[in-house]
Write a protein that holds these residues in place. Structure first.
Motif, PDB file in Angstrom:
ATOM      1  N   VAL B 184       0.698  -1.449  -0.193  1.00 39.39           N
ATOM      2  CA  VAL B 184      -0.146  -0.070  -0.073  1.00 39.39           C
ATOM      3  C   VAL B 184       0.768   1.126  -0.189  1.00 39.39           C
ATOM      4  CG1 VAL B 184      -1.667   1.292   1.156  1.00 39.39           C
ATOM      5  CG2 VAL B 184      -1.967  -1.163   0.962  1.00 39.39           C
ATOM      6  N   GLU B 185       1.961   1.070   1.000  1.00 34.49           N
ATOM      7  CA  GLU B 185       2.598   2.319   1.013  1.00 34.49           C
ATOM      8  C   GLU B 185       3.420   2.663  -0.510  1.00 34.49           C
ATOM      9  OE1 GLU B 185       5.796   2.792   4.453  1.00 34.49           O
ATOM     10  OE2 GLU B 185       3.713   2.659   4.919  1.00 34.49           O
ATOM     11  N   ARG B 186       3.925   1.658  -0.937  1.00 34.12           N
ATOM     12  CA  ARG B 186       4.555   1.602  -2.060  1.00 34.12           C
ATOM     13  C   ARG B 186       3.876   2.096  -3.389  1.00 34.12           C
ATOM     14  NH1 ARG B 186       8.026  -3.293  -3.736  1.00 34.12           N
ATOM     15  NH2 ARG B 186       6.479  -4.402  -3.558  1.00 34.12           N
ATOM     16  N   ILE B 187       2.656   1.655  -3.412  1.00 27.76           N
ATOM     17  CA  ILE B 187       1.711   2.101  -4.281  1.00 27.76           C
ATOM     18  C   ILE B 187       1.327   3.588  -4.125  1.00 27.76           C
ATOM     19  CG2 ILE B 187      -0.688   1.690  -5.427  1.00 27.76           C
ATOM     20  CD1 ILE B 187       1.108  -0.173  -6.427  1.00 27.76           C
ATOM     21  N   THR B 188       1.110   3.987  -2.925  1.00 27.62           N
ATOM     22  CA  THR B 188       0.913   5.409  -2.717  1.00 27.62           C
ATOM     23  C   THR B 188       1.865   6.370  -3.058  1.00 27.62           C
ATOM     24  OG1 THR B 188      -0.308   4.608  -0.572  1.00 27.62           O
ATOM     25  CG2 THR B 188       0.156   6.967  -0.755  1.00 27.62           C
ATOM     26  N   GLU B 189       3.060   5.934  -2.981  1.00 27.96           N
ATOM     27  CA  GLU B 189       4.367   6.782  -3.002  1.00 27.96           C
ATOM     28  C   GLU B 189       4.269   6.975  -4.641  1.00 27.96           C
ATOM     29  OE1 GLU B 189       5.884   8.952  -1.361  1.00 27.96           O
ATOM     30  OE2 GLU B 189       4.436   8.198   0.142  1.00 27.96           O
ATOM     31  N   LEU B 190       3.962   5.874  -5.243  1.00 28.87           N
ATOM     32  CA  LEU B 190       4.099   5.602  -6.679  1.00 28.87           C
ATOM     33  C   LEU B 190       3.152   6.449  -7.521  1.00 28.87           C
ATOM     34  CD1 LEU B 190       5.372   4.507  -9.348  1.00 28.87           C
ATOM     35  CD2 LEU B 190       3.764   2.505  -8.987  1.00 28.87           C
ATOM     36  N   VAL B 191       1.832   6.575  -6.953  1.00 34.96           N
ATOM     37  CA  VAL B 191       0.736   7.636  -7.476  1.00 34.96           C
ATOM     38  C   VAL B 191       1.133   8.725  -7.172  1.00 34.96           C
ATOM     39  CG1 VAL B 191      -1.662   8.205  -7.097  1.00 34.96           C
ATOM     40  CG2 VAL B 191      -1.198   5.788  -7.190  1.00 34.96           C
ATOM     41  N   ARG B 192       1.721   9.252  -6.039  1.00 35.13           N
ATOM     42  CA  ARG B 192       2.092  10.549  -5.662  1.00 35.13           C
ATOM     43  C   ARG B 192       3.357  10.960  -6.928  1.00 35.13           C
ATOM     44  NH1 ARG B 192       1.871  12.677  -0.992  1.00 35.13           N
ATOM     45  NH2 ARG B 192       2.243  10.530   0.251  1.00 35.13           N
ATOM     46  N   LYS B 193       4.134  10.081  -7.109  1.00 38.30           N
ATOM     47  CA  LYS B 193       5.146  10.478  -8.013  1.00 38.30           C
ATOM     48  C   LYS B 193       4.453  10.910  -9.349  1.00 38.30           C
ATOM     49  CE  LYS B 193       8.642   7.260  -8.948  1.00 38.30           C
ATOM     50  NZ  LYS B 193       9.600   6.202  -8.728  1.00 38.30           N
ATOM     51  N   VAL B 194       3.673   9.796  -9.704  1.00 39.05           N
ATOM     52  CA  VAL B 194       2.872   9.879 -11.210  1.00 39.05           C
ATOM     53  C   VAL B 194       2.090  11.212 -11.495  1.00 39.05           C
ATOM     54  CG1 VAL B 194       3.513   7.592 -11.599  1.00 39.05           C
ATOM     55  CG2 VAL B 194       1.297   8.396 -11.042  1.00 39.05           C
ATOM     56  N   ALA B 195       1.635  11.578 -10.071  1.00 34.68           N
ATOM     57  CA  ALA B 195       0.522  12.621 -10.447  1.00 34.68           C
ATOM     58  C   ALA B 195       1.017  14.017 -10.423  1.00 34.68           C
ATOM     59  CB  ALA B 195      -0.122  12.871  -8.865  1.00 34.68           C
ATOM     60  N   ALA B 196       2.673  14.086 -10.757  1.00 36.25           N
ATOM     61  CA  ALA B 196       3.127  15.334 -10.897  1.00 36.25           C
ATOM     62  C   ALA B 196       2.728  15.519 -12.446  1.00 36.25           C
ATOM     63  CB  ALA B 196       4.532  15.109 -10.860  1.00 36.25           C
ATOM     64  N   GLY B 197       2.230  16.716 -12.526  1.00 36.12           N
ATOM     65  CA  GLY B 197       2.045  16.851 -14.134  1.00 36.12           C
ATOM     66  C   GLY B 197       0.858  16.432 -14.763  1.00 36.12           C
ATOM     67  N   ARG B 198       0.165  15.749 -13.979  1.00 36.64           N
ATOM     68  CA  ARG B 198      -1.282  14.911 -14.640  1.00 36.64           C
ATOM     69  C   ARG B 198      -2.455  15.068 -13.462  1.00 36.64           C
ATOM     70  NH1 ARG B 198       2.226  11.054 -15.085  1.00 36.64           N
ATOM     71  NH2 ARG B 198       2.205  11.149 -17.548  1.00 36.64           N
ATOM     72  N   THR B 199      -3.305  14.872 -14.251  1.00 35.37           N
ATOM     73  CA  THR B 199      -4.819  14.758 -13.396  1.00 35.37           C
ATOM     74  C   THR B 199      -4.977  13.217 -13.031  1.00 35.37           C
ATOM     75  OG1 THR B 199      -5.489  16.646 -14.686  1.00 35.37           O
ATOM     76  CG2 THR B 199      -7.023  15.728 -13.169  1.00 35.37           C
ATOM     77  N   ILE B 200      -5.334  12.746 -11.857  1.00 37.54           N
ATOM     78  CA  ILE B 200      -5.613  11.647 -11.474  1.00 37.54           C
ATOM     79  C   ILE B 200      -6.921  11.736 -10.629  1.00 37.54           C
ATOM     80  CG2 ILE B 200      -5.183   9.759  -9.929  1.00 37.54           C
ATOM     81  CD1 ILE B 200      -2.284  10.305 -10.605  1.00 37.54           C
ATOM     82  N   LEU B 201      -8.066  10.576 -11.377  1.00 43.54           N
ATOM     83  CA  LEU B 201      -9.137  10.540 -10.394  1.00 43.54           C
ATOM     84  C   LEU B 201      -9.032   9.143  -9.972  1.00 43.54           C
ATOM     85  CD1 LEU B 201     -12.091  11.303  -9.616  1.00 43.54           C
ATOM     86  CD2 LEU B 201     -12.637  10.219 -12.027  1.00 43.54           C
ATOM     87  N   MET B 202      -9.225   8.755  -8.516  1.00 45.06           N
ATOM     88  CA  MET B 202      -9.028   7.469  -8.188  1.00 45.06           C
ATOM     89  C   MET B 202     -10.018   7.196  -7.103  1.00 45.06           C
ATOM     90  SD  MET B 202      -5.665   8.149  -5.468  1.00 45.06           S
ATOM     91  CE  MET B 202      -5.453   6.451  -5.050  1.00 45.06           C
ATOM     92  N   VAL B 203     -10.791   5.695  -7.238  1.00 42.05           N
ATOM     93  CA  VAL B 203     -11.479   5.366  -6.158  1.00 42.05           C
ATOM     94  C   VAL B 203     -10.279   4.744  -5.350  1.00 42.05           C
ATOM     95  CG1 VAL B 203     -12.846   3.412  -5.875  1.00 42.05           C
ATOM     96  CG2 VAL B 203     -13.147   4.692  -7.975  1.00 42.05           C
ATOM     97  N   GLU B 204     -10.898   4.871  -4.003  1.00 39.39           N
ATOM     98  CA  GLU B 204     -10.002   4.294  -2.932  1.00 39.39           C
ATOM     99  C   GLU B 204     -10.696   4.006  -1.628  1.00 39.39           C
ATOM    100  OE1 GLU B 204      -6.579   3.150  -3.197  1.00 39.39           O
ATOM    101  OE2 GLU B 204      -7.567   2.483  -1.366  1.00 39.39           O
ATOM    102  N   HIS B 205     -10.552   3.077  -1.025  1.00 39.01           N
ATOM    103  CA  HIS B 205     -11.386   2.472   0.141  1.00 39.01           C
ATOM    104  C   HIS B 205     -10.344   2.921   1.604  1.00 39.01           C
ATOM    105  CE1 HIS B 205     -15.069   0.806  -0.488  1.00 39.01           C
ATOM    106  NE2 HIS B 205     -14.754  -0.092  -1.140  1.00 39.01           N
ATOM    107  N   ASN B 206      -9.020   2.869   1.175  1.00 38.83           N
ATOM    108  CA  ASN B 206      -8.112   3.058   2.167  1.00 38.83           C
ATOM    109  C   ASN B 206      -8.027   4.779   2.450  1.00 38.83           C
ATOM    110  OD1 ASN B 206      -5.940   3.528   4.023  1.00 38.83           O
ATOM    111  ND2 ASN B 206      -5.141   1.551   3.065  1.00 38.83           N
ATOM    112  N   LEU B 207      -8.739   5.263   3.500  1.00 37.34           N
ATOM    113  CA  LEU B 207      -8.857   6.425   4.080  1.00 37.34           C
ATOM    114  C   LEU B 207      -7.500   7.316   4.175  1.00 37.34           C
ATOM    115  CD1 LEU B 207     -12.251   6.616   5.836  1.00 37.34           C
ATOM    116  CD2 LEU B 207     -11.532   7.185   3.523  1.00 37.34           C
ATOM    117  N   LYS B 208      -6.654   6.433   4.852  1.00 37.98           N
ATOM    118  CA  LYS B 208      -5.426   6.825   4.868  1.00 37.98           C
ATOM    119  C   LYS B 208      -4.568   7.188   3.601  1.00 37.98           C
ATOM    120  CE  LYS B 208      -1.808   4.808   7.194  1.00 37.98           C
ATOM    121  NZ  LYS B 208      -1.335   3.548   7.860  1.00 37.98           N
TER     122      LYS B 208
END
Ligand SMILES: Nc1ncnc2c1ncn2[C@@H]1O[C@H](COP(=O)(O)OP(=O)(O)O)[C@@H](O)[C@H]1O
Ligand SMILES: [Mg+2]
Lengths: 346, 250
Positions: B184-208
C-alpha cells in the motif's frame, strides 16, 4: 544460444522435408502439409487471438472449389489458381469477420458455424460445383506455364510426383513463415494482448475490432491457400472440404498439438491425418479412436504435446524457477476478484 | 475553455430498473488528485465505466477538456488522453512485464496492424520500457511471466503500463485493494510520483491513502453524490460519516 539452436533445427527440418518424398509416399506428405498449414492458420485465430471459429472449412473448402473451377474451366495456371483461391478466402473471411467479430465466445463459434453451413449449401446446390460429386479431375497444370506439376518420376519402382511435391512444400514453408512472422510482429503482440485481456487493450487505445478482423482475414486467407493447394494435390474439390467435419478436424488438430505454440498445429495435423489414413480400414471407427486419443491428450497434457514438450525442455535448460515471493497468495486473491468482465461490457 | 479537465452533467445509469448512478455531477480540476469514495456498491466502478465509455450512460453528458465525449468509443477516449485502470488487476498475464509495457508504448507508433514487420522493429522502445519498469521497481522482473508476480507488483505493472501512454488523465480503480501494508505504501508513493504534471481520479477505500494523496474528494452513496470537498470538510460531514461508517461496519 537458443536462437542458433532453433536455426539448426530449422535447417535439419528443411533437409528432412527435401528428402522425405524418397522415403514416404509424396501424396500423403502433401496432404500433411495442406492440413498443417490449415491448422497453423487456424491457430492464429484460436491460439493467438483467442477466437474459436467453427466455420473454417468454409475458407478451406471455398478456396478449394474456386481454385478447382478456375484451373479446370478457366485455364488458370496452378499458382494463379491458388492465388485466386487465397484472395477469395480472404474476401470471405472479411465478410464473415464483419458479421461475427463483435460476438464473444460461444456466439462467435455458433455464427461462424452457421455461415459455414451457408457456404456448404452453396457448394451443394450451385451449378459450377458438381454437387455431390464435387469438382473432379482438376488438372495439376504447368507452374508459370513452364514446369509440369503432373509429371511423375520413376525411381526404384516407385512413381514420385516430385515437381508437385516441391511446389507444395514451398507453399507450406512460405505460409508457415508468414504466420510465424505475423505472430512475432507488432501486430502479433497486440493480438496476444487482446487474447489476454481485451478490456485492457481497449483502455490502452487499441481498436480491437479492426485488429481482430485483420487476424480473421489473415487466418481465412491462409486456410484458403491450404484448401486451394489440396485441390491440386488430389485433383478434387469436394463437399467434405466445406463440411463441418473439416471445421471440427482443424480444431482437433490445433488442440492436440498445442494451442498458441508455433509447431503445435503442425504436429497435431500430422497426427490426425496419419491416423485417418493409417486407420482408414476400420471405417468410421477412426472417429472413435481419434476421439479417444484426444480425450487422453487433453487429460494428460493440458497444453497439447508441443506445449508440454517445450515446457519440459525449458525446465531442463533453465532449472525449475521458483515463483515470486507471494505467488501462492496471488492465486487466491485473483480468484476472489474474478468476475470482472461483466462490469466492463455494455 | 473550462478549467475542468473532466466534467459530468447529470450523469445517470440504470440497470434494468436499478439506478446505479443517479444525476452525478463531478468536476475534476486540472493537475489535481481527486478521490472518489463511498461504500461498496455505491456506483464508483460504474462511474468509471461511464467516464471511459465502457458502458453507455442512460442520460447525462461527459466532457473531457470541454469536449463532449458522451458518444465516443472507449478506444477514442483513451486516445484523447484519459486512460483507466481496472478494479481487477489489468495486466496481460502470459506476457512478460517488459511486453506488457511495450504493448502500451507501441500504440502511438501506429504499427498495431503491421503483421509483416519483425518484432525487432520495436527495439527502439527498449530503453523507455526499462525506464518505466524501473520507476515502479520491476526492472529485475522484466522478463518473467507476469502471472508469477505478486499481486502488488501486478498493480505496479499496471500503473507503469498506463504511464507509458503519458496520459493527461489517469483513472485508478482501487489501486491498493487487497494489498499488505508495505505494498500500500509503495503504491501510494508511486501514485504521488506519477501525479506530477497530470490529473488523477481514483477510487480508494483506504482513507489513509485518500488523506495523504487526494486534494479533493467526492463521496458517492447509492449512486448519488453525497458530498464534495477537502478531506477535512468531508471527514467532518456527519452524513458522510453515517453512510460510510454505517455500511463499512455492516
Ligand atoms: N453490469 C451491471 N448490471 C447490473 N447491475 C450492475 C452492473 N454493474 C454494476 N451493477 C450494480 O450497480 C451497483 C454499483 O456497482 P459498482 O459501481 O461496482 O459499485 P462500487 O464500485 O462503488 O463498489 C451495484 O449494486 C451493482 O450490483
Ligand atoms: Mg468498485
Amino acid at each position: 544460444m537458443e536462437n542458433s539452436l532453433n536455426k539448426k533445427l530449422l535447417v535439419v527440418l528443411l533437409l528432412i522435408g527435401l528428402g522425405a518424398p524418397f522415403v514416404v509416399y509424396p501424396v500423403f506428405l502433401m496432404q500433411l502439409y495442406c492440413f498443417a498449414l490449415f491448422a497453423c492458420a487456424f491457430n492464429l485465430l484460436l491460439g493467438y487471438t483467442g477466437l474459436l471459429s467453427f466455420g473454417h472449412a468454409a475458407f478451406f473448402g471455398g478456396a478449394a472449389y474456386i481454385t478447382g473451377y478456375l484451373v479446370k474451366n478457366a485455364g488458370f495456371t496452378p499458382e494463379m489458381g491458388i492465388l485466386a483461391g487465397t484472395l477469395a478466402a480472404a474476401a470471405m473471411g472479411f465478410v464473415f469477420g464483419i458479421l461475427t467479430i463483435r460476438r464473444q465466445g460461444i456466439y462467435f463459434a455458433m455464427i461462424t458455424l452457421a455461415l459455414a453451413q451457408v457456404v456448404y449449401f452453396v457448394a451443394l446446390k450451385a451449378p459450377f460445383t458438381g454437387g455431390e460429386d464435387g469438382l473432379q479431375n482438376v488438372p495439376r497444370g504447368k507452374l508459370l506455364g513452364l514446369v509440369n506439376l503432373g509429371r511423375t518420376y520413376h525411381l526404384a519402382g516407385k512413381s514420385l510426383e516430385l515437381n508437385l511435391y516441391y511446389f507444395v512444400f514451398a507453399i507450406f514453408c512460405a505460409g508457415f513463415w508468414l504466420l510465424y512472422r505475423t505472430i512475432n510482429s507488432p501486430f502479433g503482440q497486440v493480438i496476444k494482448a487482446i487474447r489476454e485481456n481485451e478490456p485492457r487493450a481497449v483502455s490502452l487505445g487499441y481498436r480491437v475490432e479492426r485488429i481482430k478482423l485483420l487476424a480473421f482475414v489473415i487466418s481465412a486467407a491462409l486456410s484458403g491457400t491450404a484448401g486451394a493447394t489440396k485441390t491440386l494435390v488430389f485433383q478434387l474439390a469436394s463437399l467434405t472440404d466445406v463440411s463441418w467435419h473439416t471445421s471440427g478436424d482443424v480444431v482437433l488438430m490445433t488442440l492436440l498439438g498445442g494451442l498458441g505454440t508455433v509447431a503445435g498445429p503442425v504436429m497435431g495435423a500430422f497426427t490426425v491425418v496419419s491416423l485417418q489414413t493409417g486407420l482408414s480400414s476400420i471405417g468410421s471407427w477412426v472417429t472413435v479412436v481419434i476421439g479417444a486419443i484426444f480425450v487422453i491428450c487433453v487429460l494428460l497434457f493440458r497444453r497439447g504435446f508441443v506445449g508440454e514438450l517445450s515446457r519440459i525442455i525449458k525446465k531442463v535448460f533453465e532449472g525449475d524457477l521458483p515463483s515470486e515471493d507471494s505467488g501462492r497468495i496471488q492465486g487466491r486473491q485473483e480468484g476472489k476478484q474474478a468476475p470482472g468482465p461483466g462490469a466492463a461490457s455494455g | 475553455m473550462a478549467q475542468w479537465v473532466l466534467e459530468t452533467k447529470k450523469l445517470s445509469k440504470e440497470f434494468r430498473g436499478f439506478l446505479a448512478v443517479s444525476q452525478v455531477d463531478i468536476r475534476v480540476q486540472k493537475g489535481c488528485v481527486h478521490a472518489l469514495i463511498g461504500p461498496n456498491g455505491a456506483g464508483k466502478t460504474t462511474v468509471f465505466n461511464l467516464l471511459t465509455r465502457f458502458i453507455t450512460p442512460s442520460s447525462g453528458a461527459i466532457f473531457f477538456n470541454g469536449v463532449d465525449i458522451t458518444k465516443k468509443k472507449p478506444a477514442e477516449v483513451a486516445l484523447m488522453g484519459m486512460v483507466r485502470s481496472f478494479q481487477i488487476s489489468a495486466v496481460f498475464p502470459n506476457l512478460t512485464p517488459f511486453e506488457n509495457v511495450r504493448i502500451a508504448l507501441q500504440r502511438p507508433l501506429g504499427t498495431a496492424c503491421h503483421f509483416w514487420k519483425p518484432l525487432s522493429s520495436l527495439d527502439t522502445l527498449s530503453d523507455k520500457i526499462m525506464e518505466l519498469l524501473e520507476a515502479v521497481g520491476l526492472q529485475q522482473l522484466a522478463h518473467r511471466p507476469t502471472v508469477e508476480l505478486a499481486y502488488g507488483r501486478k498493480r505496479a505493472l499496471e500503473i507503469a503500463t498506463t504511464l507509458a501512454l503519458e496520459p493527461e488523465m489517469m483513472l485508478l480503480d482501487e489501486p491498493t485493494q487487497g494489498m499488505g501494508a508495505e505494498d500500500v505504501e509503495r503504491i501510494t508513493e508511486l501514485v504521488r510520483k506519477v501525479a506530477a504534471g497530470r490529473t488523477i481520479l481514483m477510487v480508494e477505500h483506504n482513507l489513509k491513502v485518500v488523506a495523504s494523496l487526494a486534494e479533493r474528494i467526492t463521496v458517492l452513496n447509492r449512486g448519488k453524490v453525497l458530498a464534495e470537498g477537502h478531506y477535512e470538510e468531508i471527514s467532518r460531514n456527519p452524513s458522510v460519516m453515517e453512510a460510510y461508517m454505517g455500511s463499512e461496519n455492516g
